[in-house]
Each structure stands twice: as structure tokens, then as C-alpha cells.
Design an enzyme around this catalytic site. Structure first.
Site, PDB file in Angstrom:
ATOM      1  N   GLU A 125       0.831  -1.212   0.000  1.00  0.00           N
ATOM      2  CA  GLU A 125       0.000   0.000   0.000  1.00  0.00           C
ATOM      3  C   GLU A 125       0.864   1.261   0.000  1.00  0.00           C
ATOM      4  OE1 GLU A 125      -2.954  -0.515  -0.599  1.00  0.00           O
ATOM      5  OE2 GLU A 125      -3.695  -2.288   0.441  1.00  0.00           O
ATOM      6  N   HIS A 148      -2.457   2.150   8.388  1.00  0.00           N
ATOM      7  CA  HIS A 148      -3.612   1.423   7.834  1.00  0.00           C
ATOM      8  C   HIS A 148      -3.819   0.162   8.658  1.00  0.00           C
ATOM      9  CE1 HIS A 148      -6.181  -0.963   5.322  1.00  0.00           C
ATOM     10  NE2 HIS A 148      -5.221  -1.828   5.030  1.00  0.00           N
ATOM     11  N   HIS A 150      -6.975  -3.105   9.852  1.00  0.00           N
ATOM     12  CA  HIS A 150      -8.257  -3.753   9.588  1.00  0.00           C
ATOM     13  C   HIS A 150      -9.107  -3.716  10.867  1.00  0.00           C
ATOM     14  CE1 HIS A 150      -6.132  -6.217   6.162  1.00  0.00           C
ATOM     15  NE2 HIS A 150      -6.174  -4.915   5.927  1.00  0.00           N
ATOM     16  N   GLU A 178     -16.676  12.167  22.987  1.00  0.00           N
ATOM     17  CA  GLU A 178     -15.456  12.891  22.588  1.00  0.00           C
ATOM     18  C   GLU A 178     -15.072  12.729  21.120  1.00  0.00           C
ATOM     19  OE1 GLU A 178     -12.490  12.922  25.621  1.00  0.00           O
ATOM     20  OE2 GLU A 178     -14.043  13.771  26.907  1.00  0.00           O
ATOM     21  N   HIS A 219     -12.894  -3.445   4.272  1.00  0.00           N
ATOM     22  CA  HIS A 219     -11.447  -3.685   4.292  1.00  0.00           C
ATOM     23  C   HIS A 219     -10.794  -3.107   5.556  1.00  0.00           C
ATOM     24  CE1 HIS A 219      -7.348  -3.503   1.975  1.00  0.00           C
ATOM     25  NE2 HIS A 219      -7.180  -3.569   3.282  1.00  0.00           N
TER      26      HIS A 219
HETATM   27  P1  13P Z   1       0.980  -5.496   3.084  1.00  0.00           P
HETATM   28  O1  13P Z   1       1.360  -6.756   3.820  1.00  0.00           O
HETATM   29  O2  13P Z   1       1.532  -5.484   1.679  1.00  0.00           O
HETATM   30  O3  13P Z   1       1.328  -4.283   3.871  1.00  0.00           O
HETATM   31  O4  13P Z   1      -0.592  -5.511   2.887  1.00  0.00           O
HETATM   32  C1  13P Z   1      -1.453  -5.635   3.972  1.00  0.00           C
HETATM   33  C2  13P Z   1      -2.731  -4.942   3.791  1.00  0.00           C
HETATM   34  O5  13P Z   1      -3.401  -4.656   4.750  1.00  0.00           O
HETATM   35  C3  13P Z   1      -3.195  -4.608   2.420  1.00  0.00           C
HETATM   36  O6  13P Z   1      -4.255  -3.702   2.438  1.00  0.00           O
HETATM   37 ZN    ZN Z   2      -5.389  -3.812   4.331  1.00  0.00          ZN
END
Ligand code: 13P
Ligand code: ZN
Length: 280
Positions: A125, A148, A150, A178, A219
Site C-alpha cells: 500500500e 492502515h 483492519h 469525545e 477492508h
Molecule cells: P501489506 O502486507 O503489503 O502491507 O498488505 C497488507 C494490507 O493490509 C493490504 O491492504
Molecule cells: Zn489492508
């Protein structure tokens, strides 16, 4: 086999505050159940002075080409998580799971200065990270981190809530008092897109102009901040609100009362923040 010099560099870097921060945050995020397998990635802009204490020279281990040019970041250093690396394992194997990279003058490649041992690559990413860094730096000179993850309840909420940025942001604001103080600009939401592409990178960076939180439906989420704590705190707050939303919406009796729009305005005034005028 690593040379004595490389082993020495690894030892120096284990002492670097920015490496320690990466080791701790990835482990905590995995413990939160957000980063299963290789899920999630982080990039952290480093200042040359802070690297120099631990990395003595700019010896290039490998040059990694980019298929998206980032001339705006030329000469900048980042510590990044590696593609396919498990957040669970960063703490035990930082030199394998993390890398320090420097963007080349042309912005067409990065030089690997440390880590990603055994032919590892920066996160898939990287386009979303680098392009978002460019956008955020233009908005805030203190910006340093793109994260980033999940986050479970944010993902869950993208199945049951409509994906309108205004109503999604207002729902999050109303779940915990908050929230509006922590992210008064609300959240940006992309349509579902294939991850790991320059297209999702461009779209994410575009949203980052207005909001430091961007949701990738079904995602995960991205957060931007001036520090690891700052980016993490943003995501943590939105995820907590999403968790409360999922809890109350699963409850048989439904929502009986909630924070009103007027109360949101009152909150923003009390805390001196300006909520997104398109949302409230
Ligand atoms: P990477 O392992 O390449 O960082 O990918 C993980 C991910 O969350 C892709 O959206
Ligand atoms: Zn991801």
C-alpha cells in the site's frame, strides 16, 4: 549471512525510539485483533537528525523502483512495515519486518538503508501511504504518520450502515461524546476498491485533503497524524465509536436516546473545535 557491521547496525537501531515505537504499536494493534496475518501497514516520516544517531551512513542495500512517482517526497526518510509481514512478528524480528527507506531525487524509486532483510519489500500500500503523506504534509507541516489497519468494528459497520460520509461521520460522533473533539472533520469513505494499487492510493490521498481518517469499505481504515500516538489515537477513537454502534444496533430494544445535533454543536463550542460544516 549478515556481516558484523550489519549486526552492529541492527543492534544500534533496536535502541532507536522510532524502531521501538514501531515494534510496540504493531504488537498492540495485533493484540487488538485488528491486524490478522499481514493485515495493516504503517509508514513514519523520519528526520535525518534522528536517523543519524543510529544509522551512520546512507549505504544503499537495494534500490526499489516505484510505479508511481513521488517527487514531492524526494530525499525524505521513512520507516515502513514490509509487505506480507505479520504485525505479530515485528517485535521479535524488526530487521525482517521493517525497513528504513529514502526516496530518490527523481521520486521514481526508494533506497533501502536498513531492514527488510531477505529481499523484503515495503508494504504493497505504499502508493496510498506516500500519496497521503504528500497531501497531509501540504495541510500540516508537523504531519509524520500514515497508518492502515483492519479495525474490526469499522469494517463491520461498513456492511450495516450506509456509506454516506455525512451520515457515517455523524453516527460515529454520536456514539461517544469525545469523537467530535478528536475528529471534527469527520471521516472520508471510498467506494470499495482493489487494494495495493495506485488507484486506491490516489483516491485515498484525495480524501486525506479534508479528513485524517479514510475508510476503505469491507477492508479497513487509514489514519494520519503528527506521531504514532496521534494516528493510532484517531483510529482507536473511531473504532471505539464503531464498536458502540455495532453493540447498540444489535440490541433488541434499539436506540432509545442519543446525542442530538444541538449537543454536538455545544460540544464543539466547548472544546473549541470546528466540525465539518458540510456534515453539521
Ligand atoms: P501489506 O502486507 O503489503 O502491507 O498488505 C497488507 C494490507 O493490509 C493490504 O491492504
Ligand atoms: Zn489492508
Amino acid at each position: 549471512m549478515k556481516t558484523i557491521q550489519e549486526i552492529e547496525t541492527d543492534l544500534f537501531l533496536l535502541d532507536a525510539p522510532f524502531v521501538k515505537e514501531m515494534m510496540e504499536i504493531t504488537y498492540n494493534m495485533w493484540k487488538f485483533n485488528w491486524d490478522e496475518r499481514n493485515g495493516g501497514n504503517i509508514s513514519y516520516l523520519l528526520h535525518e537528525e534522528e536517523i543519524r544517531r543510529y544509522l551512520r551512513n546512507d549505504h544503499v542495500l537495494r534500490t526499489i523502483p516505484l510505479d508511481f512517482p513521488v517527487k514531492e517526497l524526494a530525499g525524505k526518510y521513512f520507516i515502513v512495515t514490509g509487505s506480507g509481514k505479520y504485525f505479530k512478528n515485528v517485535k521479535a524480528s524488526p530487521a525482517e519486518c521493517l525497513g528504513i527507506i529514502k526516496v530518490s531525487e527523481s521520486g521514481q524509486s526508494v533506497d533501502l538503508l536498513w531492514g527488510l532483510s531477505g529481499d523484503g519489500k515495503p508494504t504493497s500500500e505504499l502508493s496510498a501511504h506516500f500519496r497521503s503523506h504528500i497531501t497531509r504534509l501540504a495541510e500540516d507541516p508537523n504531519h509524520r504518520v500514515i497508518m492502515h489497519t483492519h479495525a474490526t468494528n469499522i469494517i463491520a459497520m461498513t456492511f450495516t450502515h450506509d456509506l454516506n460520509e455525512k451520515s457515517f461521520s455523524k453516527t460515529l460522533w454520536k456514539m461517544c461524546t469525545e469523537c467530535i473533539v478528536v475528529f471534527p472533520e469527520g471521516v472520508g469513505i471510498l467506494p470499495w476498491m482493489v487494494p495495493g494499487t495506485d488507484l486506491i492510493g490516489e483516491a485515498t490521498a484525495d480524501k486525506m485533503r479534508d479528513t485524517r481518517l479514510v475508510i476503505w469499505p469491507h477492508h479497513g481504515i487509514l489514519g494520519a497524524g503528527a506521531s504514532i500516538d496521534d494516528a493510532f489515537g484517531l483510529i482507536e477513537t473511531a473504532e471505539k465509536a464503531a464498536q458502540v454502534y455495532m453493540l447498540v444496533s444489535a440490541h433488541q430494544s434499539g436506540v432509545k436516546q442519543s446525542i442530538t445535533d444541538d449537543e454536538l454543536v455545544e460540544l464543539a463550542q466547548a472544546f473549541g473545535v470546528k466540525p465539518n460544516s458540510k456534515f453539521i
